[in-house]
Enzyme design. Structure first.
Site, mmCIF file in Angstrom:
data_model
loop_
_atom_site.group_PDB
_atom_site.id
_atom_site.type_symbol
_atom_site.label_atom_id
_atom_site.label_comp_id
_atom_site.label_asym_id
_atom_site.label_seq_id
_atom_site.Cartn_x
_atom_site.Cartn_y
_atom_site.Cartn_z
ATOM 1 N N ALA A 15 -45.591 57.137 -18.359
ATOM 2 C CA ALA A 15 -46.085 56.003 -19.148
ATOM 3 C C ALA A 15 -47.203 56.419 -20.091
ATOM 4 O O ALA A 15 -48.128 55.667 -20.356
ATOM 5 C CB ALA A 15 -46.570 54.906 -18.209
ATOM 6 N N ARG A 21 -42.785 53.214 -32.292
ATOM 7 C CA ARG A 21 -41.833 52.247 -32.859
ATOM 8 C C ARG A 21 -42.206 50.797 -32.547
ATOM 9 O O ARG A 21 -41.627 49.876 -33.100
ATOM 10 C CB ARG A 21 -40.412 52.568 -32.367
ATOM 11 C CG ARG A 21 -39.850 53.846 -32.971
ATOM 12 C CD ARG A 21 -38.613 54.354 -32.242
ATOM 13 N NE ARG A 21 -38.943 55.123 -31.033
ATOM 14 C CZ ARG A 21 -38.054 55.654 -30.213
ATOM 15 N NH1 ARG A 21 -36.761 55.494 -30.448
ATOM 16 N NH2 ARG A 21 -38.441 56.329 -29.136
ATOM 17 N N GLY A 82 -44.258 65.664 -24.649
ATOM 18 C CA GLY A 82 -42.883 65.409 -24.231
ATOM 19 C C GLY A 82 -42.774 65.032 -22.761
ATOM 20 O O GLY A 82 -43.723 65.174 -21.986
ATOM 21 N N THR A 83 -41.558 64.550 -22.394
ATOM 22 C CA THR A 83 -41.354 64.046 -21.024
ATOM 23 C C THR A 83 -41.473 65.166 -19.983
ATOM 24 O O THR A 83 -41.955 64.939 -18.872
ATOM 25 C CB THR A 83 -39.987 63.349 -20.893
ATOM 26 O OG1 THR A 83 -38.985 64.176 -21.487
ATOM 27 C CG2 THR A 83 -39.979 62.005 -21.600
ATOM 28 N N ASP A 107 -41.085 52.489 -19.629
ATOM 29 C CA ASP A 107 -40.584 51.543 -20.637
ATOM 30 C C ASP A 107 -39.199 51.001 -20.294
ATOM 31 O O ASP A 107 -38.513 50.465 -21.144
ATOM 32 C CB ASP A 107 -40.573 52.202 -22.029
ATOM 33 C CG ASP A 107 -39.573 53.343 -22.154
ATOM 34 O OD1 ASP A 107 -38.961 53.736 -21.137
ATOM 35 O OD2 ASP A 107 -39.398 53.857 -23.278
ATOM 36 N N ASN A 174 -28.033 59.450 -21.193
ATOM 37 C CA ASN A 174 -29.038 59.637 -20.150
ATOM 38 C C ASN A 174 -29.934 58.406 -20.142
ATOM 39 O O ASN A 174 -30.453 58.002 -21.173
ATOM 40 C CB ASN A 174 -29.850 60.895 -20.486
ATOM 41 C CG ASN A 174 -31.111 61.001 -19.661
ATOM 42 O OD1 ASN A 174 -31.144 60.561 -18.511
ATOM 43 N ND2 ASN A 174 -32.145 61.594 -20.237
ATOM 44 N N LYS A 355 -61.318 19.846 -14.814
ATOM 45 C CA LYS A 355 -61.754 21.223 -14.562
ATOM 46 C C LYS A 355 -62.662 21.255 -13.346
ATOM 47 O O LYS A 355 -63.524 20.389 -13.209
ATOM 48 C CB LYS A 355 -62.511 21.740 -15.793
ATOM 49 C CG LYS A 355 -62.993 23.151 -15.661
ATOM 50 C CD LYS A 355 -64.301 23.397 -16.378
ATOM 51 C CE LYS A 355 -65.470 22.851 -15.601
ATOM 52 N NZ LYS A 355 -66.796 23.187 -16.171
ATOM 53 N N ALA A 384 -59.644 4.166 -18.047
ATOM 54 C CA ALA A 384 -59.327 4.897 -19.275
ATOM 55 C C ALA A 384 -60.601 5.270 -20.018
ATOM 56 O O ALA A 384 -61.551 4.487 -20.071
ATOM 57 C CB ALA A 384 -58.448 4.034 -20.163
ATOM 58 N N ASN A 390 -70.986 16.565 -18.053
ATOM 59 C CA ASN A 390 -71.370 17.545 -17.032
ATOM 60 C C ASN A 390 -72.258 18.649 -17.564
ATOM 61 O O ASN A 390 -72.810 19.424 -16.804
ATOM 62 C CB ASN A 390 -70.108 18.153 -16.397
ATOM 63 C CG ASN A 390 -69.233 18.845 -17.422
ATOM 64 O OD1 ASN A 390 -69.143 18.410 -18.569
ATOM 65 N ND2 ASN A 390 -68.584 19.917 -17.024
HETATM 66 C C1 UD1 Z 1 -35.823 59.651 -23.242
HETATM 67 C C2 UD1 Z 1 -34.903 60.823 -22.910
HETATM 68 C C3 UD1 Z 1 -33.486 60.490 -23.393
HETATM 69 C C4 UD1 Z 1 -33.015 59.191 -22.768
HETATM 70 C C5 UD1 Z 1 -34.013 58.072 -23.027
HETATM 71 C C6 UD1 Z 1 -33.629 56.855 -22.197
HETATM 72 C C7 UD1 Z 1 -36.246 62.871 -23.044
HETATM 73 C C8 UD1 Z 1 -36.587 64.065 -23.859
HETATM 74 N N1 UD1 Z 1 -35.374 62.020 -23.573
HETATM 75 O O1 UD1 Z 1 -35.874 59.520 -24.653
HETATM 76 O O2 UD1 Z 1 -32.598 61.525 -23.044
HETATM 77 O O3 UD1 Z 1 -31.741 58.844 -23.308
HETATM 78 O O4 UD1 Z 1 -35.339 58.447 -22.614
HETATM 79 O O5 UD1 Z 1 -34.480 55.772 -22.441
HETATM 80 O O6 UD1 Z 1 -36.751 62.738 -21.950
HETATM 81 N N2 UD1 Z 1 -43.665 59.915 -22.117
HETATM 82 C C9 UD1 Z 1 -44.820 60.468 -21.593
HETATM 83 N N3 UD1 Z 1 -45.358 61.565 -22.174
HETATM 84 C C10 UD1 Z 1 -44.797 62.155 -23.257
HETATM 85 C C11 UD1 Z 1 -43.614 61.595 -23.805
HETATM 86 C C12 UD1 Z 1 -43.072 60.468 -23.205
HETATM 87 O O7 UD1 Z 1 -45.364 59.964 -20.596
HETATM 88 O O8 UD1 Z 1 -45.351 63.158 -23.728
HETATM 89 C C13 UD1 Z 1 -43.105 58.720 -21.456
HETATM 90 C C14 UD1 Z 1 -43.048 57.514 -22.392
HETATM 91 O O9 UD1 Z 1 -44.221 56.747 -22.251
HETATM 92 C C15 UD1 Z 1 -41.824 56.762 -21.889
HETATM 93 C C16 UD1 Z 1 -40.943 57.845 -21.278
HETATM 94 O O10 UD1 Z 1 -41.769 58.973 -21.093
HETATM 95 O O11 UD1 Z 1 -42.169 55.823 -20.881
HETATM 96 C C17 UD1 Z 1 -39.771 58.195 -22.191
HETATM 97 O O12 UD1 Z 1 -40.311 58.644 -23.420
HETATM 98 P P1 UD1 Z 1 -39.685 58.208 -24.833
HETATM 99 O O13 UD1 Z 1 -40.478 58.825 -25.908
HETATM 100 O O14 UD1 Z 1 -39.482 56.739 -24.839
HETATM 101 O O15 UD1 Z 1 -38.281 58.961 -24.724
HETATM 102 P P2 UD1 Z 1 -36.934 58.586 -25.469
HETATM 103 O O16 UD1 Z 1 -36.979 59.097 -26.852
HETATM 104 O O17 UD1 Z 1 -36.623 57.174 -25.251
HETATM 105 CA CA CA Z 2 -37.658 55.364 -24.327
#
Ligand code: UD1
Ligand code: CA
Length: 466
Positions: A15, A21, A82-83, A107, A174, A355, A384, A390
């Site tokens: 998260a 977006r 990245g994730t 999300d 995915n 209240k 009424a 107060n």
């Molecule tokens: C991701 C997946 C994608 C999948 C999609 C489904 C990856 C690379 N891609 O893409 O394959 O189809 O979800 O919804 O994983 N987040 C972090 N730190 C980061 C980046 C992201 O905590 O550095 C968190 C975001 O807050 C979010 C989640 O990871 O809750 C997914 O990240 P998001 O950027 O929404 O990935 P998608 O592009 O949707």
């Molecule tokens: Ca997403």
């Protein structure tokens, strides 16, 4: 063979993302549907799936997000790379973890606890290094795609921006939900690279990496694709809210709640409703509200963090932080603010604001009144236009009205003031001194009638016009 009792899995909720977006100052997972933040749905699903350890990765707007996760521990991902990198940020917090680790996206609020359980079961039955939750989408734009080998086995996940032209037609996606063998995940994590179109460490690359190691990776399909909707824009936020609204409403209807039009009823996930409750259109039940058996709520009502007892009626009103007693009636157009307690069969009518006040059993405030910081006994009638004065500009003062008292219309009760049991106040009085029990309190100039005055005035006007 007896089926294993599902062992406690851990869950990691990602998260930290900004959610560009969403075009918002608020971090994405703090956006709300039905009054609850997105990340809270994910935390609750993980809990009800039986995950006994939950860690949330926060980053963008971390302070705000950390307040929304209901006390679960958080780790900070300082740079959002990245994730895969998000999971790396949790490696210390989860060090030594063995068994199943479910990875969820903050999300994706529609994911069901049942699906998380299926994912864990699938991994624990097969002993796989990873199980991916997949779904087929009519429009897979933006999602990572499931790439299979000639035998149909999961081979890799390829992000939308990295697809080759012949992979573009893949509609199997995915969902961003996985169950990993925790040890395997963390020992291989450092091998993730970031040579891709976004220069990010993708968690999705783990699949090909584990396969290349000869480890077992597999997938299961989500029961319904709506469950896997990831909220990336406000359009998807509204879509998710619609799905959640109808899911929650269907559960209540199947449990004995009538809704004249379920499209026009909004109920937060934590709300508890009894049987034979009727919810009319444009009703909102939010926060930790409970509604007991036999109540009728709406139309046009919003009830937040309140307790509504059996057989009560709330019509076209706003109720916040209040208790409405058995058989009490509220509205139309009443406003019950925090600290209001209506005892059994109390009646609060049209354009009345209350209240921090208790209204005793069977007492009535039927029209156009403001009652604040007061204690009203049983069987009291408040005429009424009555107002408790107060607030003296610096301090709030209490008004106490004894059982059976009768407050005349348009009485100003200048607090602190006490109206004794069974006392009466004269209409239009400004009562600034206590009225003893059984007495009449009246504060008014004596009325003077001038005989014939009106008739003479009309006659004079008529002569002027001639
Ligand atoms: C991701 C997946 C994608 C999948 C999609 C489904 C990856 C690379 N891609 O893409 O394959 O189809 O979800 O919804 O994983 N987040 C972090 N730190 C980061 C980046 C992201 O905590 O550095 C968190 C975001 O807050 C979010 C989640 O990871 O809750 C997914 O990240 P998001 O950027 O929404 O990935 P998608 O592009 O949707
Ligand atoms: Ca997403």
């Amino acid at each position: 063979m007896t089926r294993k009792v599902p062992m406690g899995a851990a869950a990691l909720i990602l998260a930290a993302g900004e959610g560009t977006r969403m075009k918002s100052a608020l971090p994405k997972v703090a956006h709300r549907i039905l009054g609850a933040p997105l990340v809270r749905y994910v935390v609750d699903a993980a809990r009800s799936a039986g995950c006994d350890r939950i860690v949330v990765v926060t980053g963008h707007g971390a302070e705000a997000v950390e307040l929304l996760v209901d006390g679960e521990p958080c780790v900070r991902q300082e740079k959002r790379l990245g994730t895969g990198h998000a999971v790396m940020s949790a490696s210390e917090a989860l060090s030594g973890l063995t068994g199943s680790l479910v990875v969820l996206s903050g999300d994706s609020p529609l994911l069901r606890a049942e699906t998380i359980r299926r994912l864990v079961d699938a991994r624990e039955t097969s002993g796989a290094a990873a199980i991916v939750l997949t779904t087929v989408l009519e429009d897979p734009t933006g999602y990572g795609r499931i790439v299979r080998d000639v035998d149909g086995r999961l081979e890799a996940i390829v992000e939308h921006k990295d697809l080759t032209s012949d992979q573009l037609s893949i509609t199997e996606t995915n969902t961003g939900t996985y169950c990993f063998d925790a040890e395997v995940l963390f020992t291989h994590l450092t091998r993730l690279g970031n040579e891709n179109s976004q220069g990010e460490y993708y968690l999705t690359d783990m699949i090909a990496l584990l396969r290349a190691e000869g480890l077992v990776v597999d997938d299961i399909a989500a029961a319904e694709s709506t469950e896997t909707l990831g909220v990336n824009s406000r359009v998807q936020l509204a879509e998710a809210a619609k799905v959640m609204q109808s899911r929650i409403n269907n559960e209540h209807m199947l449990a004995g709640v009538t809704m004249t039009d379920p499209n026009l009823v909004w109920i937060a996930p934590s709300v508890v409703i009894g049987r034979d409750v009727v919810l009319e259109p444009m009703t909102f039940l939010l926060g930790s509200t409970t509604v007991a058996d036999g109540c009728t709520i709406g139309p046009d009502s919003r009830i937040t963090d309140s307790r509504i007892a059996r057989e009560a009626v709330v019509d076209s009103s706003v109720v916040t932080g209040a208790v409405v007693g058995v058989g009490a009636t509220v509205g139309p157009r009443a406003y019950l603010r925090p600290g209001t307690v209506l005892d059994a069969r109390a009646r609060v009518g049209t354009s009345v604001e209350i209240k921090n006040t208790t209204i005793g059993e069977g007492s009535k405030v039927p029209h156009l009144s403001y009652i604040g910081d007061a204690t009203v006994g049983k069987d009291v009638n408040i005429g009424a236009g009555t107002i408790t004065c107060n607030y003296d500009g610096a301090l709030k003062h209490r008004t106490v009205i004894g059982d059976g008292a009768f407050v005349g219309s348009d009485t100003m009760l200048v607090a602190p003031v006490t109206i004794g049991e069974g006392a009466i106040t004269g209409a239009g009085s400004a009562i600034a001194k206590d009225v003893p029990a059984g007495a009449l309190g009246v504060e008014r100039c004596e009325q003077k009638n001038v005989d014939g005055w009106a008739t003479r005035k009309r006659a004079a006007k008529k002569t002027d016009q001639e």
